[in-house]
Design a protein around this motif. Structure first.
Motif, PDB file in Angstrom:
ATOM      1  N   ARG A   1      42.774  29.867  30.171  1.00 56.35           N
ATOM      2  CA  ARG A   1      42.925  31.138  31.163  1.00 56.35           C
ATOM      3  C   ARG A   1      43.354  30.964  32.161  1.00 56.35           C
ATOM      4  O   ARG A   1      44.210  31.730  32.994  1.00 56.35           O
ATOM      5  CB  ARG A   1      42.083  32.238  30.714  1.00 56.35           C
ATOM      6  CG  ARG A   1      42.265  33.443  31.450  1.00 56.35           C
ATOM      7  CD  ARG A   1      41.130  34.626  31.000  1.00 56.35           C
ATOM      8  NE  ARG A   1      41.424  34.943  29.554  1.00 56.35           N
ATOM      9  CZ  ARG A   1      42.442  35.603  29.101  1.00 56.35           C
ATOM     10  NH1 ARG A   1      43.444  36.197  29.863  1.00 56.35           N
ATOM     11  NH2 ARG A   1      42.580  36.145  27.867  1.00 56.35           N
TER      12      ARG A   1
ATOM     13  N   ALA B   1      46.923  31.528  34.108  1.00 54.63           N
ATOM     14  CA  ALA B   1      47.100  32.449  35.354  1.00 54.63           C
ATOM     15  C   ALA B   1      47.618  31.932  36.489  1.00 54.63           C
ATOM     16  O   ALA B   1      48.511  32.458  37.488  1.00 54.63           O
ATOM     17  CB  ALA B   1      45.561  33.185  35.665  1.00 54.63           C
TER      18      ALA B   1
ATOM     19  N   GLN C   1      51.769  32.474  38.538  1.00 53.98           N
ATOM     20  CA  GLN C   1      52.190  32.572  39.921  1.00 53.98           C
ATOM     21  C   GLN C   1      53.647  31.795  40.219  1.00 53.98           C
ATOM     22  O   GLN C   1      54.140  32.363  41.113  1.00 53.98           O
ATOM     23  CB  GLN C   1      51.239  32.001  40.929  1.00 53.98           C
ATOM     24  CG  GLN C   1      49.768  32.560  40.779  1.00 53.98           C
ATOM     25  CD  GLN C   1      48.885  31.855  41.674  1.00 53.98           C
ATOM     26  OE1 GLN C   1      48.625  32.493  42.780  1.00 53.98           O
ATOM     27  NE2 GLN C   1      48.679  30.693  41.532  1.00 53.98           N
TER      28      GLN C   1
ATOM     29  N   GLU D   1      49.701  39.187  26.613  1.00 58.19           N
ATOM     30  CA  GLU D   1      48.692  39.910  27.620  1.00 58.19           C
ATOM     31  C   GLU D   1      48.540  38.573  28.445  1.00 58.19           C
ATOM     32  O   GLU D   1      47.517  37.944  28.293  1.00 58.19           O
ATOM     33  CB  GLU D   1      47.485  40.529  26.976  1.00 58.19           C
ATOM     34  CG  GLU D   1      46.581  41.275  28.050  1.00 58.19           C
ATOM     35  CD  GLU D   1      45.447  41.929  27.756  1.00 58.19           C
ATOM     36  OE1 GLU D   1      44.642  41.995  28.620  1.00 58.19           O
ATOM     37  OE2 GLU D   1      45.428  42.354  26.554  1.00 58.19           O
ATOM     38  N   GLN D   2      49.296  38.570  29.730  1.00 57.86           N
ATOM     39  CA  GLN D   2      48.967  37.425  30.547  1.00 57.86           C
ATOM     40  C   GLN D   2      47.783  37.574  31.358  1.00 57.86           C
ATOM     41  O   GLN D   2      47.537  38.759  31.874  1.00 57.86           O
ATOM     42  CB  GLN D   2      50.460  37.785  31.523  1.00 57.86           C
ATOM     43  CG  GLN D   2      51.795  37.421  30.829  1.00 57.86           C
ATOM     44  CD  GLN D   2      52.875  37.262  31.669  1.00 57.86           C
ATOM     45  OE1 GLN D   2      52.685  37.633  32.814  1.00 57.86           O
ATOM     46  NE2 GLN D   2      53.861  36.668  31.229  1.00 57.86           N
TER      47      GLN D   2
ATOM     48  N   GLU E   1      45.174  37.508  34.249  1.00 58.41           N
ATOM     49  CA  GLU E   1      45.338  37.752  35.859  1.00 58.41           C
ATOM     50  C   GLU E   1      44.455  36.578  36.614  1.00 58.41           C
ATOM     51  O   GLU E   1      43.617  36.225  36.082  1.00 58.41           O
ATOM     52  CB  GLU E   1      44.779  39.126  35.839  1.00 58.41           C
ATOM     53  CG  GLU E   1      45.608  40.356  35.893  1.00 58.41           C
ATOM     54  CD  GLU E   1      45.027  41.731  36.410  1.00 58.41           C
ATOM     55  OE1 GLU E   1      44.453  41.638  37.217  1.00 58.41           O
ATOM     56  OE2 GLU E   1      45.036  42.595  35.667  1.00 58.41           O
ATOM     57  N   LEU E   2      45.113  36.318  37.713  1.00 54.45           N
ATOM     58  CA  LEU E   2      44.104  35.348  38.546  1.00 54.45           C
ATOM     59  C   LEU E   2      42.988  36.174  39.190  1.00 54.45           C
ATOM     60  O   LEU E   2      43.382  36.633  40.239  1.00 54.45           O
ATOM     61  CB  LEU E   2      45.293  34.731  39.617  1.00 54.45           C
ATOM     62  CG  LEU E   2      44.562  33.691  40.295  1.00 54.45           C
ATOM     63  CD1 LEU E   2      43.907  32.518  39.396  1.00 54.45           C
ATOM     64  CD2 LEU E   2      45.671  32.591  40.996  1.00 54.45           C
ATOM     65  N   THR E   3      42.113  36.361  38.612  1.00 51.59           N
ATOM     66  CA  THR E   3      40.976  37.111  39.149  1.00 51.59           C
ATOM     67  C   THR E   3      40.203  35.966  40.172  1.00 51.59           C
ATOM     68  O   THR E   3      40.250  35.016  40.257  1.00 51.59           O
ATOM     69  CB  THR E   3      39.940  37.466  38.120  1.00 51.59           C
ATOM     70  OG1 THR E   3      39.304  36.150  37.404  1.00 51.59           O
ATOM     71  CG2 THR E   3      40.517  38.204  37.019  1.00 51.59           C
TER      72      THR E   3
END
Length: 153
Positions: free
Chosen positions: A13, A17, A21, A45-46, A48-50
């Motif tokens: 993941r 993520a 970018q 469902e891509q 997110e870079l949390t």
């Protein structure tokens, strides 16, 4: 090319993520149906870079920064039979994957081939990352021998 750096990166993941970018489509190495399903889910469902994933990426980057062999194999073949793409990253593989698989008699024999390195330079010319492969191999062998002698991983 290698989305998980040949197994050294372990959080798919976070990798996906990060790469999203840059509009990059990685070539994932898939060994199990569950891995294929995971990658396909990323397209539905891509991720997110949390901040949590950013922290994990920073930790991985800090651990792997420097003489980091990605395991691409372009350095091969070796004139004395060293499995360069695995031996040059043995220190990381032992620490980032189940270590038992890398401490078998087979891998001990493979690692000891490093002692026969002829310093011919062929691998240096082929490495796309311009790594000093003979030096990297010798560092990994020294670490490997210490682990075999009981150094804690």
């Amino acid at each position: 090319m290698k989305g998980l750096s040949g197994g050294l990166l372990t959080n798919a993941r976070a990798c996906m993520a990060f790469m999203l970018q840059y509009n990059v489509l990685p070539i994932w190495g898939i060994q199990r149906m569950s891995e294929l399903e995971q990658w396909l889910d990323f397209f539905r469902e891509q991720p997110e870079l949390t901040p949590e994933l950013e922290a994990l990426i920073k930790k991985d980057r800090d651990e792997l920064l420097g003489e980091f062999c990605r395991g691409c194999g372009y350095c091969s073949p070796c004139s004395v039979g060293i499995t360069i793409n695995q031996c040059a990253r043995m220190s990381q593989m032992i620490r980032r994957a189940p270590s038992e698989a890398w401490l078998t008699p087979h891998w001990q024999e493979e690692m000891m081939k490093i002692e026969k390195c002829a310093d011919c330079g062929a691998c240096l010319k082929r490495c796309p990352y311009e790594l000093n492969i003979p030096t990297l191999l010798r560092k990994n062998l020294a670490d490997y021998k210490e682990i075999l002698a009981g150094k804690e991983i």
